[in-house]
Design an enzyme around this catalytic site. Structure first.
Site, mmCIF file in Angstrom:
data_model
loop_
_atom_site.group_PDB
_atom_site.id
_atom_site.type_symbol
_atom_site.label_atom_id
_atom_site.label_comp_id
_atom_site.label_asym_id
_atom_site.label_seq_id
_atom_site.Cartn_x
_atom_site.Cartn_y
_atom_site.Cartn_z
ATOM 1 N N ASP A 248 9.234 2.757 0.216
ATOM 2 C CA ASP A 248 8.115 3.260 1.051
ATOM 3 C C ASP A 248 8.377 2.986 2.494
ATOM 4 O O ASP A 248 8.083 1.952 2.670
ATOM 5 C CB ASP A 248 6.675 2.990 0.359
ATOM 6 C CG ASP A 248 5.575 3.512 1.232
ATOM 7 O OD1 ASP A 248 5.835 4.060 2.271
ATOM 8 O OD2 ASP A 248 4.484 3.640 0.709
ATOM 9 N N TYR B 284 0.714 -1.241 0.117
ATOM 10 C CA TYR B 284 0.039 0.038 0.047
ATOM 11 C C TYR B 284 0.849 1.279 -0.255
ATOM 12 O O TYR B 284 1.916 1.282 0.851
ATOM 13 C CB TYR B 284 -1.036 -0.004 1.270
ATOM 14 C CG TYR B 284 -1.890 1.130 1.628
ATOM 15 C CD1 TYR B 284 -2.863 1.154 0.387
ATOM 16 C CD2 TYR B 284 -1.381 2.206 2.250
ATOM 17 C CE1 TYR B 284 -3.700 2.218 0.629
ATOM 18 C CE2 TYR B 284 -2.300 3.328 2.316
ATOM 19 C CZ TYR B 284 -3.328 3.385 1.604
ATOM 20 O OH TYR B 284 -4.371 4.586 1.676
ATOM 21 N N LYS C 216 4.150 8.990 9.179
ATOM 22 C CA LYS C 216 3.853 8.353 10.651
ATOM 23 C C LYS C 216 4.785 8.740 11.629
ATOM 24 O O LYS C 216 4.665 10.117 12.309
ATOM 25 C CB LYS C 216 3.695 6.843 10.553
ATOM 26 C CG LYS C 216 2.890 6.318 9.516
ATOM 27 C CD LYS C 216 2.093 4.973 9.723
ATOM 28 C CE LYS C 216 1.321 4.397 8.730
ATOM 29 N NZ LYS C 216 -0.180 4.762 8.826
HETATM 30 N N1 HOZ Z 1 -1.116 2.782 6.472
HETATM 31 C C1 HOZ Z 1 -2.400 2.854 6.834
HETATM 32 C C2 HOZ Z 1 -2.815 1.678 7.566
HETATM 33 N N2 HOZ Z 1 -2.110 0.590 7.178
HETATM 34 C C3 HOZ Z 1 -3.387 3.152 5.746
HETATM 35 C C4 HOZ Z 1 -4.072 4.430 5.967
HETATM 36 C C5 HOZ Z 1 -5.594 4.261 5.797
HETATM 37 O O1 HOZ Z 1 -5.841 3.433 5.305
HETATM 38 O O2 HOZ Z 1 -6.190 5.452 6.005
#
Ligand code: HOZ
Length: 427
Positions: A239, A144, A267
């Site tokens: 990333d 992601y 983060k």
């Molecule tokens: N990296 C976030 C949780 N894995 C994703 C951000 C979101 O889903 O809003």
């Protein structure tokens, strides 16, 4: 006045916001539950509006590595806020945080602050395309990289959890430039780079995949990506929004000894305030406006409160022994979980890198997206609900990581293991 319950608040939220949520907590849907509304948090604990306290392993989905409301972070934010919350002009704090990032990540010769991981990735991709004059991007299934159009193709995290890895609204013309390959498979990368010689601008990877559960890189995978991208003239983008300052002070690139061309952070570097950053080779970063022609902007970028929280957090993390402590806590927890699984006769797979881990309810090793989605999500939902009732707050998705912070004490970990011992017998 009686306190409103999470149930009542969620009903109100649903009238106000799509699905009643703004944050990744939208994943609650996947476990058939309703989000609990949080009133406050301190250290390893989070308290809901009804006064129940939980040991928190969500950690705001990664940033709260020093624990919630750490006095140093709170003080830094309060001090900054008293001086004004935004200027849209440079501050000493921006220099300080950029210097700290650069020192921790020697590959980031220059850094640009933005407001989220999504923005960091979006900008790094634009830069990669501009610098190479190419359009296509290789990413990996289940990884992601934020919710920009080009990255919502077979995406992990919430998109995977909600079963919408390819979002409507992403033009097919754009999506065709994003090529998805299996994680941990350098051969597939080589074939694609060869077949599309001169077309691939960048390979972007989570050096530890942490949005499809937690999937460590196989030995040689990251090194292979480094060699292949160099050979075919593509850029390598790490990333490290989750892994940066998490799996080592200098992120996965320090832990695994691979130097990317560009890195994206988020983060932890905001200490719980909205922030992102990208950076890398000087000759690339110099192409960003106003030094170069590649445009990227943001009124609140480098926001003084976010910088203050980030600096305070990194100062705490920079103390000697921090990552040894986190590693020890992670190892202690995973040994306990292994023992619990054995005692309960539950076959499940535990993946861990330092203080991030994931328990997959599947029997076969989880090394990529295909093996991750074999996990039994119904069983996870049952596990999640029972852990929550036992006072343990996990991410409401099989495909997210559990985060241990410096604030988790041995007593917290032992209590979590005791609850888990009871829960595993029932699921
Ligand atoms: N990296 C976030 C949780 N894995 C994703 C951000 C979101 O889903 O809003």
């Amino acid at each position: 006045m009686p306190r409103a319950s999470s149930k009542v608040l969620f009903r109100e939220a649903q009238r106000l916001m799509p699905g009643g949520v703004n944050s990744p907590v939208r994943a609650f849907r996947s476990v058939g539950g309703k989000p609990i509304f949080i009133a406050r948090a301190k250290g390893s604990r989070i308290r809901d509006v009804e006064g129940r306290t939980y040991i928190d392993y969500v950690s705001s989905w990664g940033p709260m590595i020093v624990g919630h409301a750490h006095p140093r972070v709170v003080k830094a934010v309060q001090k900054a806020a008293a001086k004004g919350t935004s200027y849209g002009a440079p501050t000493v704090a921006e220099n300080r945080l950029a210097a700290m990032v650069k020192e921790a990540f020697p590959s980031m010769e220059k850094v640009r602050m933005v407001n989220s991981g999504t923005e960091a990735v979006m900008s790094a991709i634009r830069l990669a395309r501009a610098a190479t004059g190419r359009s296509d991007i290789i990413k990996f299934e289940g990884c992601y990289h934020g919710h920009s159009d080009q990255m919502l193709v077979k995406a992990g995290s919430g998109a995977l959890t909600l079963g919408i890895p390819d979002s409507p609204g992403v033009p097919a013309d754009l999506a065709r430039h994003t090529l998805n390959l299996p994680y941990n498979n350098p051969d597939a990368v080589e074939k694609t780079l060869r077949r599309r010689r001169g077309k691939i601008a960048a390979v972007i990877v989570e050096p530890v995949a942490a949005n499809a559960g937690v999937i460590p890189p196989a030995p040689g995978f990251l090194e292979g990506l480094r060699e292949l991208t160099a050979e075919y003239g593509a850029l390598l983008i790490f990333d490290e929004v989750i892994t940066g300052f998490r799996v080592a002070y200098g992120g996965a690139q320090e832990r695994f000894g691979v130097r990317p061309d560009l890195t994206c952070l988020g983060k932890i570097i905001g200490g719980g305030l909205p922030v992102g950053a990208y950076g890398g080779r000087g000759d690339l970063m110099e192409q960003m406006a106003p030094e170069g022609p590649v445009y990227q902007a943001g009124t609140l970028s480098g926001n003084p409160l976010a910088m203050a929280a980030g600096i305070a957090t990194l100062e705490i993390l920079g103390q000697p022994g921090t990552y040894r402590k986190l590693e020890k806590k992670g190892a202690y927890m995973s040994a306990g979980v292994a023992e619990n699984l054995k005692r309960a006769g539950v076959r499940a797979v535990q993946n861990r890198v330092g203080s991030i881990s994931c328990l997959f309810f599947t029997r076969s090793l989880v090394t990529d997206f295909k093996s991750a989605i074999k996990a039994n999500t119904r069983r996870f939902a049952d596990y999640f609900a029972r852990m929550l009732r036992g006072g343990i707050y996990l991410a409401p998705s099989q495909f997210e990581a559990a985060f241990i912070s410096l604030a988790h004490s041995k007593a917290d970990l032992d209590r979590t293991l005791a609850v888990q011992r009871r829960v595993l017998k029932k699921i």
